[in-house]
Design a protein around this motif. Structure first.
Motif, short mmCIF file in Angstrom:
data_model
loop_
_atom_site.label_atom_id
_atom_site.label_comp_id
_atom_site.label_asym_id
_atom_site.label_seq_id
_atom_site.Cartn_x
_atom_site.Cartn_y
_atom_site.Cartn_z
N THR A 167 -4.46 5.55 3.68
CA THR A 167 -3.81 4.50 2.90
C THR A 167 -4.57 4.22 1.61
OG1 THR A 167 -5.06 2.67 3.89
CG2 THR A 167 -3.04 3.35 5.01
N LEU A 181 0.82 -1.21 0.00
CA LEU A 181 0.00 0.00 0.00
C LEU A 181 0.85 1.25 0.00
CD1 LEU A 181 -0.14 1.31 3.14
CD2 LEU A 181 -1.43 -0.75 3.47
N LEU A 215 0.50 -1.92 10.38
CA LEU A 215 1.19 -1.10 9.38
C LEU A 215 2.57 -0.76 9.91
CD1 LEU A 215 0.95 0.81 6.80
CD2 LEU A 215 0.47 2.58 8.47
N ALA A 259 0.85 5.06 1.75
CA ALA A 259 0.31 5.64 2.97
C ALA A 259 0.80 7.07 3.14
CB ALA A 259 0.72 4.80 4.17
#
Length: 95
Positions: free
Chosen positions: A91, A47, A69, A49
């Motif tokens: 995110t 991802l 995370l 972020a």
């Protein structure tokens, strides 16, 4: 998929200490719905972020039905974050 969450910074003390932000259950359930499409193995999800003005690329790691995370020092230090702090993270899970 875009997800915004506020989680507590936790420190994992293994052979090398790491800091993570814990994803709350509601957002973790949403993420779980697309996890099979996005995972690159072991349930980890790539991802993008953002915390404050700091943008970074990382992964979510599955943990006890939720996700963690990873927060590298390069992300935590500019924001003044340490274990126990609450942090709001924006995110985008890369599917």
């Amino acid at each position: 998929m875009h997800v915004v969450f506020t989680g507590r910074v936790i420190e994992w003390r293994g052979p090398s200490p790491f800091c993570f932000a814990a994803v709350p259950d509601d957002q973790a359930a949403d993420i779980c719905e697309v996890a099979a499409l996005a995972t690159y193995g072991w349930g980890a999800l790539p991802l993008d972020a953002r915390i404050g003005e700091t943008a970074f690329t990382t992964s979510l790691f599955p943990k006890d039905g939720s996700y963690l995370l990873r927060l590298k020092n390069a992300v935590r230090k500019p924001q003044g974050l340490s274990a126990g702090d609450e942090v709001t993270v924006t995110t985008t899970v890369r599917v």
